[in-house]
Scaffold this active site. Sequence first.
Site, mmCIF file in Angstrom:
data_model
loop_
_atom_site.group_PDB
_atom_site.id
_atom_site.type_symbol
_atom_site.label_atom_id
_atom_site.label_comp_id
_atom_site.label_asym_id
_atom_site.label_seq_id
_atom_site.Cartn_x
_atom_site.Cartn_y
_atom_site.Cartn_z
ATOM 1 N N SER A 87 7.629 -2.018 9.419
ATOM 2 C CA SER A 87 6.788 -3.127 8.953
ATOM 3 C C SER A 87 5.310 -2.826 9.223
ATOM 4 O O SER A 87 4.840 -2.913 10.360
ATOM 5 C CB SER A 87 7.199 -4.413 9.669
ATOM 6 O OG SER A 87 6.359 -5.464 9.246
ATOM 7 N N HIS A 112 7.459 -0.753 4.914
ATOM 8 C CA HIS A 112 7.616 -2.143 4.453
ATOM 9 C C HIS A 112 6.241 -2.822 4.467
ATOM 10 O O HIS A 112 5.582 -2.893 5.513
ATOM 11 C CB HIS A 112 8.589 -2.847 5.406
ATOM 12 C CG HIS A 112 8.908 -4.259 5.073
ATOM 13 N ND1 HIS A 112 9.966 -4.647 4.276
ATOM 14 C CD2 HIS A 112 8.308 -5.415 5.456
ATOM 15 C CE1 HIS A 112 10.016 -5.961 4.185
ATOM 16 N NE2 HIS A 112 9.008 -6.463 4.883
ATOM 17 N N ASP A 114 4.266 -6.271 3.836
ATOM 18 C CA ASP A 114 4.351 -7.721 3.667
ATOM 19 C C ASP A 114 3.094 -8.197 2.949
ATOM 20 O O ASP A 114 1.989 -8.133 3.495
ATOM 21 C CB ASP A 114 4.471 -8.404 5.031
ATOM 22 C CG ASP A 114 5.857 -8.212 5.633
ATOM 23 O OD1 ASP A 114 6.852 -8.500 4.936
ATOM 24 O OD2 ASP A 114 5.938 -7.755 6.781
ATOM 25 N N MET A 116 1.203 -11.338 1.518
ATOM 26 C CA MET A 116 1.221 -12.811 1.660
ATOM 27 C C MET A 116 -0.020 -13.405 1.017
ATOM 28 O O MET A 116 -1.109 -12.848 1.158
ATOM 29 C CB MET A 116 1.246 -13.186 3.149
ATOM 30 C CG MET A 116 2.357 -12.522 3.935
ATOM 31 S SD MET A 116 2.371 -13.094 5.644
ATOM 32 C CE MET A 116 3.510 -11.934 6.384
ATOM 33 N N HIS A 145 7.347 -6.323 0.036
ATOM 34 C CA HIS A 145 7.931 -7.656 0.207
ATOM 35 C C HIS A 145 6.891 -8.684 -0.229
ATOM 36 O O HIS A 145 5.935 -8.963 0.491
ATOM 37 C CB HIS A 145 8.322 -7.816 1.681
ATOM 38 C CG HIS A 145 8.917 -9.142 2.025
ATOM 39 N ND1 HIS A 145 9.164 -9.532 3.325
ATOM 40 C CD2 HIS A 145 9.334 -10.184 1.242
ATOM 41 C CE1 HIS A 145 9.686 -10.746 3.323
ATOM 42 N NE2 HIS A 145 9.797 -11.162 2.078
ATOM 43 N N MET A 147 5.512 -12.104 -0.688
ATOM 44 C CA MET A 147 5.601 -13.515 -0.278
ATOM 45 C C MET A 147 4.453 -14.244 -0.970
ATOM 46 O O MET A 147 3.479 -14.664 -0.340
ATOM 47 C CB MET A 147 5.516 -13.614 1.253
ATOM 48 C CG MET A 147 6.805 -13.195 1.935
ATOM 49 S SD MET A 147 6.599 -12.864 3.688
ATOM 50 C CE MET A 147 6.194 -11.149 3.638
ATOM 51 N N MET A 216 15.838 -13.106 5.207
ATOM 52 C CA MET A 216 14.876 -13.391 6.269
ATOM 53 C C MET A 216 15.652 -13.905 7.479
ATOM 54 O O MET A 216 16.435 -14.861 7.361
ATOM 55 C CB MET A 216 13.864 -14.451 5.824
ATOM 56 C CG MET A 216 12.844 -14.000 4.789
ATOM 57 S SD MET A 216 11.875 -12.554 5.197
ATOM 58 C CE MET A 216 11.173 -12.953 6.789
ATOM 59 N N GLY A 221 6.209 -15.092 7.186
ATOM 60 C CA GLY A 221 4.785 -15.354 7.386
ATOM 61 C C GLY A 221 4.177 -14.709 8.614
ATOM 62 O O GLY A 221 3.005 -14.375 8.604
ATOM 63 N N PHE A 222 4.966 -14.527 9.651
ATOM 64 C CA PHE A 222 4.391 -14.024 10.905
ATOM 65 C C PHE A 222 5.328 -13.031 11.579
ATOM 66 O O PHE A 222 6.555 -13.221 11.567
ATOM 67 C CB PHE A 222 4.104 -15.186 11.860
ATOM 68 C CG PHE A 222 3.141 -16.178 11.280
ATOM 69 C CD1 PHE A 222 1.768 -15.973 11.346
ATOM 70 C CD2 PHE A 222 3.621 -17.306 10.623
ATOM 71 C CE1 PHE A 222 0.891 -16.883 10.771
ATOM 72 C CE2 PHE A 222 2.746 -18.225 10.048
ATOM 73 C CZ PHE A 222 1.372 -18.012 10.120
ATOM 74 N N GLY A 224 6.521 -11.227 15.231
ATOM 75 C CA GLY A 224 6.665 -11.675 16.622
ATOM 76 C C GLY A 224 7.420 -12.979 16.803
ATOM 77 O O GLY A 224 7.291 -13.611 17.846
ATOM 78 N N ASP A 255 15.101 -9.023 7.853
ATOM 79 C CA ASP A 255 13.658 -8.982 8.162
ATOM 80 C C ASP A 255 13.325 -10.098 9.155
ATOM 81 O O ASP A 255 13.440 -11.281 8.829
ATOM 82 C CB ASP A 255 12.875 -9.154 6.850
ATOM 83 C CG ASP A 255 11.380 -8.971 7.045
ATOM 84 O OD1 ASP A 255 10.927 -8.734 8.185
ATOM 85 O OD2 ASP A 255 10.653 -9.064 6.035
ATOM 86 N N GLY A 256 12.893 -9.682 10.326
ATOM 87 C CA GLY A 256 12.477 -10.645 11.341
ATOM 88 C C GLY A 256 13.217 -10.474 12.648
ATOM 89 O O GLY A 256 14.433 -10.604 12.687
ATOM 90 N N GLY A 277 9.433 -4.170 13.112
ATOM 91 C CA GLY A 277 8.018 -4.445 13.373
ATOM 92 C C GLY A 277 7.715 -4.478 14.844
ATOM 93 O O GLY A 277 8.091 -3.561 15.597
ATOM 94 N N SER A 278 7.096 -5.585 15.281
ATOM 95 C CA SER A 278 6.676 -5.673 16.683
ATOM 96 C C SER A 278 7.870 -5.730 17.637
ATOM 97 O O SER A 278 7.715 -5.547 18.839
ATOM 98 C CB SER A 278 5.795 -6.916 16.873
ATOM 99 O OG SER A 278 6.566 -8.083 16.679
#
Length: 300
Positions: A87, A112, A114, A116, A145, A147, A216, A221-222, A224, A255-256, A277-278
């Site tokens: 990500s 990936h 994102d 937005m 992706h 959004m 998802m 949107g975020f 973490g 994702d997430g 990601g994080s």
Amino acid sequence: MLRHFYFLFRTEARRAQRNSLVFRLSLCPLRLCAKKINFCDTGSFIFAFRQGGCTGRSCLIHCIPVVCARNIRGLEKNMLPPKIAASMMCADFLNLGKDVTDLEQAGVEYLHFDIMDGVFVPNMMLCNEMMKGLRKATKIPFDVHLMIVNPEQKIRWFDLEPGDLVSVHYESTPHLHRAIQEINNAGAKPAIALNPATPICCIEHVLPDVEMVLLMTVNPGFAGQKLVEQTLEKIRVTRDFLDTSGYRNVMLQVDGNCSFANIPRMRAKGADCFVAGSSSVFAQGTTIAAACKRLREVMK
Ligand code: DX5
Ligand code: ZN
């Protein structure tokens, strides 16, 4: 009828054995007897044998139910190979080039992105210019992706290449199929993303046209965020739905909060591709190389 079925089973089972497809030794899964049997997977059916040959009439009682068991995941474990989609919104923007080189060396399957728009999700992120810049630095395919609202009107804004995946949200447009057509026109591979609350049945009629479903596992949107626990069961329901509807080759991405702890749980439910990601690839206190190595171990 039973005789006929048994005959079919025995013929098929012998053929499968000749092709050396036997792969597993286990107990009768239906617990109808305590015999040890081998399973073999021909692609669409599971057959059962006693070790060393086709079962005789004595095993008929458990073999018949097993041979009927089409697409039982967990017995059949015929999953797609696991993939990492790094990500990029979680990358180190001060050292983006280095991160991409590290990701390439670690063999990640996708980058990936994102995208937005501040309307579909309450945040703004990443853009085509960034993707264009990074394209010069890597051969890793992009996983875009979107959004954004009404993506069907905006696919042309992006410089896509064959091999790229583009996900559009079911919730973002009344013209989902048109968005898929636009992705195809742009030469990329279409995918559909679903928010945690959206059921898989909503996209049943576009499944013939997609390469991937993105679930998802947090609200979009975020980075973490914490896993929405009930999406784990949704992964299983979705994978079963895909497998039993003839879409075994459709990849299932999550994702997430794909963390080292959550990924094995997601994999066990049937996820094939992990947006990292994080929570993993870009986690603090580790390197991309070390994180990817650990990811490969927990994804198995
Ligand atoms: C949410 C994003 C992410 C994020 C993944 O809209 O799509 O889920 O990049 O990273 P972490 O691991 O922070 O959830
Ligand atoms: Zn994403």
